[in-house]
Design a protein around this motif. Structure first.
Motif, mmCIF file in Angstrom:
data_model
loop_
_atom_site.group_PDB
_atom_site.id
_atom_site.type_symbol
_atom_site.label_atom_id
_atom_site.label_comp_id
_atom_site.label_asym_id
_atom_site.label_seq_id
_atom_site.Cartn_x
_atom_site.Cartn_y
_atom_site.Cartn_z
ATOM 1 N N GLY A 17 0.812 -1.215 0.000
ATOM 2 C CA GLY A 17 0.000 0.000 0.000
ATOM 3 C C GLY A 17 0.842 1.259 0.000
ATOM 4 O O GLY A 17 0.558 2.212 -0.723
ATOM 5 N N ILE A 18 1.882 1.263 0.795
ATOM 6 C CA ILE A 18 2.771 2.436 0.860
ATOM 7 C C ILE A 18 3.491 2.634 -0.464
ATOM 8 O O ILE A 18 3.516 3.739 -1.014
ATOM 9 C CB ILE A 18 3.767 2.291 2.024
ATOM 10 N N VAL A 35 3.117 -5.517 -9.467
ATOM 11 C CA VAL A 35 3.639 -6.707 -8.789
ATOM 12 C C VAL A 35 3.301 -6.663 -7.311
ATOM 13 O O VAL A 35 2.838 -7.655 -6.741
ATOM 14 C CB VAL A 35 5.168 -6.830 -9.001
ATOM 15 N N PHE A 36 3.489 -5.526 -6.671
ATOM 16 C CA PHE A 36 3.182 -5.415 -5.240
ATOM 17 C C PHE A 36 1.701 -5.654 -4.969
ATOM 18 O O PHE A 36 1.342 -6.355 -4.028
ATOM 19 C CB PHE A 36 3.585 -4.044 -4.691
ATOM 20 N N ILE A 37 0.836 -5.080 -5.797
ATOM 21 C CA ILE A 37 -0.601 -5.268 -5.604
ATOM 22 C C ILE A 37 -0.982 -6.716 -5.891
ATOM 23 O O ILE A 37 -1.754 -7.329 -5.158
ATOM 24 C CB ILE A 37 -1.399 -4.296 -6.493
ATOM 25 N N SER A 38 -0.423 -7.292 -6.943
ATOM 26 C CA SER A 38 -0.744 -8.672 -7.312
ATOM 27 C C SER A 38 -0.303 -9.669 -6.250
ATOM 28 O O SER A 38 -0.991 -10.656 -5.997
ATOM 29 C CB SER A 38 -0.081 -9.023 -8.644
ATOM 30 N N VAL A 39 0.833 -9.417 -5.641
ATOM 31 C CA VAL A 39 1.337 -10.330 -4.606
ATOM 32 C C VAL A 39 0.382 -10.408 -3.434
ATOM 33 O O VAL A 39 0.249 -11.453 -2.795
ATOM 34 C CB VAL A 39 2.740 -9.868 -4.142
ATOM 35 N N THR A 40 -0.327 -9.331 -3.161
ATOM 36 C CA THR A 40 -1.201 -9.322 -1.994
ATOM 37 C C THR A 40 -2.609 -9.814 -2.290
ATOM 38 O O THR A 40 -3.291 -10.268 -1.387
ATOM 39 C CB THR A 40 -1.301 -7.909 -1.393
ATOM 40 N N THR A 41 -3.077 -9.732 -3.532
ATOM 41 C CA THR A 41 -4.474 -10.073 -3.803
ATOM 42 C C THR A 41 -4.679 -11.345 -4.614
ATOM 43 O O THR A 41 -5.561 -12.137 -4.283
ATOM 44 C CB THR A 41 -5.172 -8.914 -4.531
ATOM 45 N N ILE A 42 -3.912 -11.556 -5.650
ATOM 46 C CA ILE A 42 -4.182 -12.671 -6.560
ATOM 47 C C ILE A 42 -4.047 -14.043 -5.902
ATOM 48 O O ILE A 42 -4.914 -14.892 -6.092
ATOM 49 C CB ILE A 42 -3.326 -12.553 -7.842
ATOM 50 N N PRO A 43 -3.007 -14.327 -5.122
ATOM 51 C CA PRO A 43 -2.933 -15.668 -4.516
ATOM 52 C C PRO A 43 -4.129 -15.986 -3.624
ATOM 53 O O PRO A 43 -4.671 -17.101 -3.680
ATOM 54 C CB PRO A 43 -1.637 -15.634 -3.707
ATOM 55 N N ALA A 44 -4.555 -15.027 -2.827
ATOM 56 C CA ALA A 44 -5.693 -15.278 -1.937
ATOM 57 C C ALA A 44 -6.973 -15.466 -2.747
ATOM 58 O O ALA A 44 -7.773 -16.360 -2.453
ATOM 59 C CB ALA A 44 -5.851 -14.139 -0.945
ATOM 60 N N ALA A 45 -7.185 -14.642 -3.763
ATOM 61 C CA ALA A 45 -8.387 -14.775 -4.592
ATOM 62 C C ALA A 45 -8.387 -16.104 -5.345
ATOM 63 O O ALA A 45 -9.425 -16.763 -5.448
ATOM 64 C CB ALA A 45 -8.477 -13.613 -5.571
ATOM 65 N N ALA A 46 -7.244 -16.513 -5.856
ATOM 66 C CA ALA A 46 -7.154 -17.793 -6.557
ATOM 67 C C ALA A 46 -7.410 -18.955 -5.609
ATOM 68 O O ALA A 46 -8.078 -19.931 -5.972
ATOM 69 C CB ALA A 46 -5.784 -17.932 -7.210
ATOM 70 N N ASP A 47 -6.897 -18.857 -4.392
ATOM 71 C CA ASP A 47 -7.105 -19.933 -3.427
ATOM 72 C C ASP A 47 -8.568 -20.039 -3.015
ATOM 73 O O ASP A 47 -9.046 -21.134 -2.714
ATOM 74 C CB ASP A 47 -6.214 -19.736 -2.203
ATOM 75 N N VAL A 48 -9.285 -18.924 -3.010
ATOM 76 C CA VAL A 48 -10.723 -18.976 -2.733
ATOM 77 C C VAL A 48 -11.405 -19.839 -3.790
ATOM 78 O O VAL A 48 -12.186 -20.743 -3.475
ATOM 79 C CB VAL A 48 -11.355 -17.561 -2.702
ATOM 80 N N GLY A 49 -11.092 -19.583 -5.052
ATOM 81 C CA GLY A 49 -11.699 -20.353 -6.135
ATOM 82 C C GLY A 49 -11.354 -21.828 -6.089
ATOM 83 O O GLY A 49 -12.222 -22.698 -6.241
ATOM 84 N N ASN A 70 -5.944 -8.088 3.204
ATOM 85 C CA ASN A 70 -5.022 -7.453 2.258
ATOM 86 C C ASN A 70 -5.627 -6.199 1.641
ATOM 87 O O ASN A 70 -4.971 -5.161 1.555
ATOM 88 C CB ASN A 70 -4.613 -8.435 1.172
ATOM 89 N N VAL A 71 -6.870 -6.277 1.207
ATOM 90 C CA VAL A 71 -7.499 -5.131 0.558
ATOM 91 C C VAL A 71 -7.679 -3.979 1.549
ATOM 92 O O VAL A 71 -7.377 -2.819 1.239
ATOM 93 C CB VAL A 71 -8.844 -5.541 -0.082
ATOM 94 N N VAL A 72 -8.138 -4.275 2.753
ATOM 95 C CA VAL A 72 -8.333 -3.226 3.761
ATOM 96 C C VAL A 72 -6.999 -2.578 4.136
ATOM 97 O O VAL A 72 -6.891 -1.348 4.207
ATOM 98 C CB VAL A 72 -9.055 -3.792 5.008
ATOM 99 N N VAL A 73 -5.974 -3.386 4.343
ATOM 100 C CA VAL A 73 -4.658 -2.832 4.704
ATOM 101 C C VAL A 73 -4.074 -2.034 3.551
ATOM 102 O O VAL A 73 -3.478 -0.969 3.766
ATOM 103 C CB VAL A 73 -3.699 -3.949 5.170
ATOM 104 N N LEU A 74 -4.249 -2.497 2.308
ATOM 105 C CA LEU A 74 -3.777 -1.727 1.144
ATOM 106 C C LEU A 74 -4.423 -0.349 1.113
ATOM 107 O O LEU A 74 -3.745 0.659 0.910
ATOM 108 C CB LEU A 74 -4.105 -2.465 -0.156
ATOM 109 N N ILE A 75 -5.722 -0.300 1.323
ATOM 110 C CA ILE A 75 -6.440 0.977 1.275
ATOM 111 C C ILE A 75 -6.009 1.884 2.426
ATOM 112 O O ILE A 75 -5.715 3.067 2.220
ATOM 113 C CB ILE A 75 -7.958 0.738 1.294
ATOM 114 N N LEU A 76 -5.964 1.339 3.635
ATOM 115 C CA LEU A 76 -5.572 2.156 4.790
ATOM 116 C C LEU A 76 -4.130 2.638 4.686
ATOM 117 O O LEU A 76 -3.839 3.806 4.962
ATOM 118 C CB LEU A 76 -5.783 1.376 6.081
ATOM 119 N N ALA A 77 -3.226 1.757 4.296
ATOM 120 C CA ALA A 77 -1.817 2.151 4.170
ATOM 121 C C ALA A 77 -1.651 3.206 3.087
ATOM 122 O O ALA A 77 -0.897 4.170 3.254
ATOM 123 C CB ALA A 77 -0.954 0.931 3.864
#
Length: 105
Positions: A17-18, A35-49, A70-77
């Motif tokens: 986020g920073i 890359v930084f955004i993808s590292v935090t969101t894509i693995p978790a979203a893929a694992d949900v599926g 991840n999404v909340v911390v990205l937005i807050l940071a």
């Protein structure tokens, strides 16, 4: 780490986020930001599926929690980093992107 939120996942999202907001504010967006955004969101979203496809409900819930964290911390940071950067620019004479009102000069 994908389906069990912990301090390291929080730290990665915080740093992403920073870095993301500083890159955008400095007009230096690059592939690194993605890359930084993808590292935090894509693995978790893929694992949900994948977890839902294999009916692993507990793993799916953990991955959803990870994704939300991840999404909340990205937005807050990002919001906090933008505030700090704006504060620093206002204290720096001639900083980029800062327009001073007549009474501030």
């Amino acid at each position: 780490m994908i389906n069990t939120p912990n301090f390291l996942s929080f730290l990665v999202a915080l740093l992403a986020g920073i870095v993301g907001i500083v890159s955008l504010a400095e007009l230096r967006t690059s592939a690194l930001l993605g890359v930084f955004i993808s590292v935090t969101t894509i693995p978790a979203a893929a694992d949900v599926g994948v977890s839902l496809a294999f009916e692993s409900w507990s793993e799916a819930c953990g991955s959803v929690l990870q994704l939300l964290l991840n999404v909340v911390v990205l937005i807050l940071a990002g919001a906090i980093a933008l505030r700090v950067q704006r504060w620093a620019w206002r204290r720096t004479p001639g900083a980029p992107g800062v327009r001073r009102l007549p009474e501030e000069r």
